[in-house]
Motif scaffolding. Structure first.
Motif, short mmCIF file in Angstrom:
data_model
loop_
_atom_site.label_atom_id
_atom_site.label_comp_id
_atom_site.label_asym_id
_atom_site.label_seq_id
_atom_site.Cartn_x
_atom_site.Cartn_y
_atom_site.Cartn_z
N ALA A 200 0.83 -1.20 0.00
CA ALA A 200 0.00 0.00 0.00
C ALA A 200 0.86 1.25 0.00
CB ALA A 200 -0.92 0.00 1.22
N SER A 201 0.39 2.29 -0.72
CA SER A 201 1.03 3.59 -0.67
C SER A 201 0.82 4.21 0.70
CB SER A 201 0.45 4.50 -1.76
OG SER A 201 0.89 5.84 -1.62
N THR A 202 1.69 5.11 1.08
CA THR A 202 1.47 5.86 2.30
C THR A 202 0.19 6.68 2.17
OG1 THR A 202 2.53 7.34 3.90
CG2 THR A 202 2.78 7.90 1.57
N ASP A 203 -0.34 7.20 3.26
CA ASP A 203 -1.59 7.95 3.22
C ASP A 203 -1.49 9.10 2.22
OD1 ASP A 203 -2.64 6.32 5.18
OD2 ASP A 203 -2.15 7.68 6.83
N PRO A 204 -2.63 9.47 1.59
CA PRO A 204 -2.61 10.58 0.62
C PRO A 204 -1.96 11.83 1.20
CG PRO A 204 -4.75 9.48 0.60
CD PRO A 204 -3.98 8.88 1.74
N ALA A 205 -1.05 12.44 0.42
CA ALA A 205 -0.31 13.61 0.88
C ALA A 205 0.03 14.49 -0.31
CB ALA A 205 0.95 13.21 1.62
N GLY A 206 0.32 15.76 -0.05
CA GLY A 206 0.64 16.69 -1.13
C GLY A 206 2.00 16.45 -1.73
N SER A 207 2.95 15.96 -0.94
CA SER A 207 4.30 15.63 -1.41
C SER A 207 4.60 14.18 -1.08
CB SER A 207 5.34 16.54 -0.74
OG SER A 207 5.13 17.89 -1.07
N LEU A 208 5.26 13.48 -2.00
CA LEU A 208 5.54 12.06 -1.83
C LEU A 208 6.97 11.74 -2.25
CD1 LEU A 208 2.28 10.49 -3.35
CD2 LEU A 208 2.80 10.78 -0.92
N VAL A 209 7.54 10.70 -1.63
CA VAL A 209 8.86 10.20 -2.00
C VAL A 209 8.76 8.71 -2.27
CG1 VAL A 209 11.26 9.89 -1.29
CG2 VAL A 209 10.01 11.97 -0.62
N LEU A 210 9.32 8.27 -3.39
CA LEU A 210 9.34 6.86 -3.79
C LEU A 210 10.80 6.45 -3.91
CD1 LEU A 210 6.95 8.53 -5.53
CD2 LEU A 210 6.25 6.17 -5.96
N PRO A 211 11.39 5.87 -2.86
CA PRO A 211 12.84 5.68 -2.81
C PRO A 211 13.30 4.35 -3.40
CG PRO A 211 11.89 5.09 -0.70
CD PRO A 211 10.73 5.53 -1.58
N GLY A 212 14.58 4.32 -3.81
CA GLY A 212 15.25 3.06 -4.10
C GLY A 212 15.01 2.47 -5.47
N ILE A 213 14.95 3.30 -6.53
CA ILE A 213 14.83 2.75 -7.88
C ILE A 213 16.17 2.12 -8.24
CG2 ILE A 213 14.28 3.25 -10.30
CD1 ILE A 213 12.96 5.84 -9.33
N PRO A 214 16.19 0.85 -8.65
CA PRO A 214 17.47 0.21 -9.00
C PRO A 214 18.18 0.96 -10.12
CG PRO A 214 15.75 -1.44 -8.74
CD PRO A 214 15.07 -0.10 -8.70
N LYS A 215 19.50 1.07 -10.01
CA LYS A 215 20.24 1.86 -10.99
C LYS A 215 20.23 1.23 -12.38
CE LYS A 215 24.71 -0.11 -9.57
NZ LYS A 215 26.06 0.22 -9.00
N ASP A 216 19.96 -0.09 -12.47
CA ASP A 216 19.92 -0.74 -13.78
C ASP A 216 18.50 -0.97 -14.28
OD1 ASP A 216 19.23 -2.64 -11.92
OD2 ASP A 216 20.49 -4.24 -12.75
N ALA A 217 17.55 -0.20 -13.75
CA ALA A 217 16.16 -0.33 -14.21
C ALA A 217 16.07 0.02 -15.69
CB ALA A 217 15.25 0.58 -13.40
N THR A 218 15.41 -0.84 -16.47
CA THR A 218 15.26 -0.58 -17.91
C THR A 218 13.96 0.14 -18.24
OG1 THR A 218 14.35 -2.82 -18.16
CG2 THR A 218 16.70 -2.52 -18.59
N SER A 219 13.02 0.13 -17.30
CA SER A 219 11.74 0.80 -17.52
C SER A 219 11.12 1.14 -16.17
CB SER A 219 10.78 -0.08 -18.32
OG SER A 219 9.50 0.52 -18.43
N VAL A 220 10.65 2.39 -16.03
CA VAL A 220 10.00 2.84 -14.80
C VAL A 220 8.70 3.55 -15.17
CG1 VAL A 220 10.17 4.31 -12.76
CG2 VAL A 220 12.21 3.11 -13.60
N ARG A 221 7.62 3.11 -14.56
CA ARG A 221 6.31 3.74 -14.80
C ARG A 221 5.79 4.32 -13.49
NH1 ARG A 221 1.98 -0.12 -17.21
NH2 ARG A 221 3.28 0.22 -19.06
N LEU A 222 5.36 5.57 -13.53
CA LEU A 222 4.78 6.24 -12.37
C LEU A 222 3.26 6.21 -12.49
CD1 LEU A 222 4.75 8.14 -9.87
CD2 LEU A 222 5.06 10.05 -11.47
N ILE A 223 2.61 5.71 -11.45
CA ILE A 223 1.14 5.68 -11.40
C ILE A 223 0.69 6.50 -10.21
CG2 ILE A 223 -0.93 4.23 -11.32
CD1 ILE A 223 2.36 2.52 -11.95
N ALA A 224 -0.21 7.47 -10.43
CA ALA A 224 -0.64 8.37 -9.36
C ALA A 224 -2.16 8.52 -9.40
CB ALA A 224 0.03 9.73 -9.49
N PHE A 225 -2.72 8.84 -8.23
CA PHE A 225 -4.17 9.00 -8.09
C PHE A 225 -4.45 9.99 -6.97
CE2 PHE A 225 -8.12 7.82 -5.89
CZ PHE A 225 -9.04 7.86 -6.94
#
Length: 520
Positions: free
Chosen positions: A287-312
């Protein structure tokens, strides 16, 4: 003395006995109220829920339990991890699987029971039983028959108790490495990043640890708003049971990016989404943290070949967000994705591509102007072609006082630390190994606006697995995530868990004795 006065005295005495933490002191000579700071004391009981790991016969699952040593914790206590389907003392309890149309909508308040209440409770052996704080304990299982688990820790085992569930699936839908932190029961969860696409098989797992039924609503939100469905309303989760609900049976619409809202009408449950893909593996979506105006999503692997951001955004107002990547050298703007507009009540997704470009990274979302609460998650892919694997990173809260990652290996562990606003100093402790080894601690400085993949300490003489405990010492807020990797047959299996505060302590205010209330 009348009965009312006697009742009040009895009630006051009972309250002091129940809290156990109140300090009864005489009021000051002036008669003025004196505000006293609340004491931070270790929690005395913790409940964690682990979802059913897999329905694959090719699944191998390990559980790792760890409680950090906490100053002020009691000398006694126990902790156990048992099947959620074990019956309570009155014989109630059941297990089952909900597929939505068949049994997803049930009459509220009527728990399903396949066995009469006269049946004796089960006495299954615990999956694991920790022996002492500061040292991990592991348990293993294999195949498709492993149930959801409920863990309870008391006394010295309760503060900061962490349990990790890690599963390797050799082949088939969702093959690869799947991991999830077992979590405390709650009444509301947001999961941006789920899907009913034809290539995906997504379940939301609902686990009820209590003696009474829980009644749950599951709502789905796509790119055009709420999806029409009545099947997800009023789902009854029986006492001591777990229901995996297949999302594609809650709606006829096929959508690649969904936000799942789990709202508990009565009772409480643990919830997690298992997202399985036919071609690019799968993982647990926490689960995502509670709804907030600012968010942090930490720890994307440095060798990631594709990253998709989903927001609501669950409110009535649209959200406009600045999108920044906290890299090792500072915050940068992803090319072509400087901002993200999220319409109220609609799920928005944007593909960022290989955004980290060989460096550690964390995504930082802040309002461009007006702050509107949002939830968010990342879908991360490593590898290429038919050797791809998927994991998810939800927005998370900061480490706070302390956070722990329970299951780590000597070579496959990466710890990412982000300080999005101010420079922070952080202490990281590697515990003793589950089968041997001595604990080691190191201190790190994370510069403002950066993310660092640190060379985390490893216990000297390590045997087995170990835990990593993160404790900020000074500076700004710190966000953390741990990546666990295990490549099998060329497929870069991996899973990412964020590390929010472990809530190992609770604020307990001091109380003054005031017998004048008995005269009012």
């Amino acid at each position: 003395m009348n009965r009312t006065t006697i009742s009040l005295i009895a009630g006051t005495a009972a309250l002091a006995a129940i809290t156990g933490f109140a300090s009864l002191t005489a009021p000051g000579a002036s008669g003025a109220d004196t505000a006293k700071a609340a004491a931070e004391l270790p929690v005395e009981r913790t409940t964690l829920l682990c979802p059913q790991p897999s329905t694959s016969d090719l699944a191998d699952t390990s559980y790792t339990s760890f409680t950090p040593v906490t100053k002020g914790a009691g000398g006694d206590g126990t902790a156990q991890l048992r099947s959620a389907t074990e019956q309570s003392a009155d014989g109630t309890g059941d297990s089952g699987k909900t597929d939505g149309k068949k049994s997803g909508k049930k009459k509220a308040g009527k728990p399903k029971t396949d066995k009469p209440k006269t049946d004796k409770p089960k006495t299954d052996k615990p999956v694991l039983t920790p022996k002492e704080p500061g040292k991990p304990v592991t348990g293993d299982t294999s195949g498709s028959g492993t149930p959801a688990l409920v863990g309870t820790a008391e006394g010295r085992f309760a503060p900061g108790w962490a349990v990790q569930e890690t599963t390797e699936v050799a082949a088939g839908t969702g093959r690869g490495l799947q991991g999830v932190n077992c979590t405390a029961p709650d009444t509301e969860f947001w999961f941006p990043g789920a899907s009913t696409d034809a290539a995906r098989t997504d379940y939301v797992h609902l686990t009820n640890p209590d003696d009474s039924a829980a009644v749950v609503d599951i709502e789905l939100y796509g790119k055009d708003g709420a999806l029409k469905s009545t099947v997800g309303e009023g789902i009854t989760v029986a006492p001591h049971s777990s229901d995996p609900v297949l999302l594609s049976t809650l709606t006829d619409e096929k959508q690649t990016n969904l936000t799942v809202h789990v709202n508990v009408r009565s009772g409480r449950v643990g919830a997690a989404v298992q997202a399985l893909d036919d071609k690019v593996g799968g993982d647990w979506l926490a689960a995502s943290t509670d709804p907030a105006g600012s968010l942090v999503l930490p720890g994307i692997p440095k060798d990631a070949t594709s990253v998709r951001l989903i927001a609501f955004t669950p409110g009535d107002a649209d959200a406009d967000l600045k999108v920044r990547l906290a890299s090792p050298s500072g915050q940068i703007t992803p090319a072509g994705n400087e901002t993200l507009h999220v319409k109220a009540g609609m799920t928005n997704a944007v593909d960022l591509g290989p955004v980290t470009r060989g460096e550690a990274g964390s995504l930082v979302l802040t309002p461009t102007d007006k702050s509107v609460p949002v939830v968010a998650a990342l879908r991360v892919v490593r590898g290429k072609g038919d050797k791809q694997e998927t994991a998810f990173i939800p927005a998370t809260s900061p480490v706070g006082t302390r956070a722990t990652s329970a299951d780590n290996s000597g070579k496959g562990t990466t710890l990412s630390l982000a300080a999005p606003t101010r420079t922070a100093q952080v202490k990281v402790t590697a515990s003793a190994g589950s089968d041997g080894g001595t604990a080691v601690s190191k201190t790190y400085t994370i510069k403002a606006g950066t993310t660092q993949d640190i060379a985390a300490p490893v216990p000297s003489g390590l045997q087995g697995t170990y835990a990593l405990t993160v404790e900020p010492l000074s500076g700004g807020p710190v966000y953390a995530a741990r990546t666990l990797a295990a490549t099998e047959e060329g497929v870069p299996g991996f899973t990412v868990q964020t590390l929010p505060d472990d809530r190992g302590t609770v604020a307990v205010p001091e109380a003054d004795q005031d017998l004048s209330v008995l005269q009012k």
